[in-house]
Design a protein around this motif. Structure first.
Motif, PDB file in Angstrom:
ATOM      1  N   GLY A 142       0.197  -1.225  -0.155  1.00  0.00           N
ATOM      2  CA  GLY A 142      -0.012  -0.067  -0.142  1.00  0.00           C
ATOM      3  C   GLY A 142       0.973   1.229   0.633  1.00  0.00           C
ATOM      4  N   GLN A 147      -1.401   4.239  -2.002  1.00  0.00           N
ATOM      5  CA  GLN A 147      -2.847   3.053  -1.856  1.00  0.00           C
ATOM      6  C   GLN A 147      -3.249   3.617   0.041  1.00  0.00           C
ATOM      7  OE1 GLN A 147      -5.198   2.850  -4.580  1.00  0.00           O
ATOM      8  NE2 GLN A 147      -3.485   3.990  -5.525  1.00  0.00           N
ATOM      9  N   TYR A 150      -7.010   0.183   1.222  1.00  0.00           N
ATOM     10  CA  TYR A 150      -7.095  -1.798   0.604  1.00  0.00           C
ATOM     11  C   TYR A 150      -7.191  -2.608   1.575  1.00  0.00           C
ATOM     12  CZ  TYR A 150      -2.902  -0.135   3.396  1.00  0.00           C
ATOM     13  OH  TYR A 150      -1.896  -0.603   4.460  1.00  0.00           O
ATOM     14  N   GLY A 288      -7.118  -3.473  -4.298  1.00  0.00           N
ATOM     15  CA  GLY A 288      -7.860  -2.475  -4.215  1.00  0.00           C
ATOM     16  C   GLY A 288      -6.568  -1.970  -4.541  1.00  0.00           C
TER      17      GLY A 288
END
Length: 333
Positions: A142, A147, A150, A288
């Motif tokens: 991530g 990101q 997720y 994600g």
């Protein structure tokens, strides 16, 4: 199209290199994909010596050159560990190296120069000793991809689960079960199952409390946070049921095959049924992210590292699923 699968070697003091060798000894992997290991060539050669078999390693400079010949394990060689690295010991050098393999693979994945990342296990204590302060793979991936939203999906036998919360204390997990997060995970489940080839996913959402709260008698989160998320997902056209009492939902999904996936509220609510039903073949999928990531659903197994007896089935299943998802995502290539 044969997708290029970037395999990160994991913690070299554990079983990661050995299970990679065992998985890549299967010709079926090369028939559907082009694997390349991000790791240390001499450590992979050591693993071949332990496992046995008629395999060899080759260094490649770029993933685009890799994975074309069965019997040859191609390695993007970071050469960051000594050959005499001991097995079954928490070692900061191995933890730092494991992070560097992931970092290198993510760079290529973000440029779509590899089509999926498949990870061997790392050791969280070694990772932190090496100066890489993350709870595990999911959080590293991530951070490297920028990101924050997720989730973890587990696939084991006939059951799939996806988590609303993961590596947090149970007391905190209850506070994190909020409508927006539950809805986001339902949507991630729907999108990811379509990438796995399920055209109309059937999604069950597990309750948080016993009997899904029994209309507030055993807790209010199910009624105030989970139900509104389910209702909104239904309004978006998704096939969603819930909250379903957690003591029956896994039976309905895995045995009766009524659902394709269960959205679970916390770590062990999902991990326990998966590991009961499919411990040896479980696959971890991070959803994600801007790229596909699959992984074995077990740890470094220090107790058997270096003995050649580790089971490679979970790694094989991770490679097969990564290839399947990549073929859908990159179908136009």
């Amino acid at each position: 199209m044969k997708p290029i699968l970037g395999i990160t070697m994991g913690d070299a003091a554990g079983i990661g290199p050995e299970i990679i060798v065992k998985a890549l000894a299967a010709k079926e992997i090369y028939e559907i994909a082009r694997p390349v290991v991000f790791g240390d060539k001499k450590i992979m050669e050591r693993a071949i010596g332990i496992v046995g078999g008629d395999l060899k390693c080759r260094t490649v400079q770029e993933p685009s050159l890799a994975g074309k010949t069965y019997g040859t394990i191609d390695v993007v060689d970071l050469d960051n560990l000594p050959l005499d690295l001991p097995f079954a010991q928490v070692d900061g050098r191995a933890g730092k190296a494991a992070y560097e393999y992931i970092e290198k693979a993510v760079g290529y994945a973000l440029k779509a120069e590899i089509h999926a990342i498949v990870t061997a296990p790392l050791n969280k204590e070694a990772l932190n000793l090496g100066g890489c302060h993350y709870p595990g793979h999911t959080e590293i991936l991530g951070a490297l991809s920028g990101q924050k939203d997720y989730s973890m999906m587990l696939v084991g036998g006939a059951l799939k689960v996806i988590h609303v919360t993961t590596h947090v204390p149970l007391r905190k997990a209850c506070d994190l079960v909020k409508k927006d997060r539950v809805l986001r995970v339902i949507r991630l489940a729907n999108d990811t199952l379509k990438m796995m080839g399920i055209e109309k996913p059937r999604i069950a959402v597990a309750g948080l409390n016993p009997h899904s709260g029994e209309h507030g008698l055993f807790g209010t989160e199910d009624e105030l946070e989970i139900t509104p998320a389910v209702d909104e997902a239904k309004a978006m056209g998704m096939d969603v049921t819930g909250p379903v009492p957690p003591d029956t939902v896994f039976y309905q999904a895995a045995i009766r095959e009524k659902f394709d996936i269960v959205v679970v509220m916390y770590h062990d609510q999902g991990h326990i049924p998966i590991k009961v039903l499919g411990f040896e073949t479980g696959v971890n999928v991070t959803v994600g992210l801007p790229f596909i990531r699959t992984s074995v659903d077990h740890g470094t197994a220090f107790d058997i590292a270096g003995k050649g007896i580790a089971d490679g089935k979970s790694m094989t299943e991770s490679l097969l699923l990564g290839a399947k998802m990549a073929k859908v995502k990159f179908a136009d290539l």
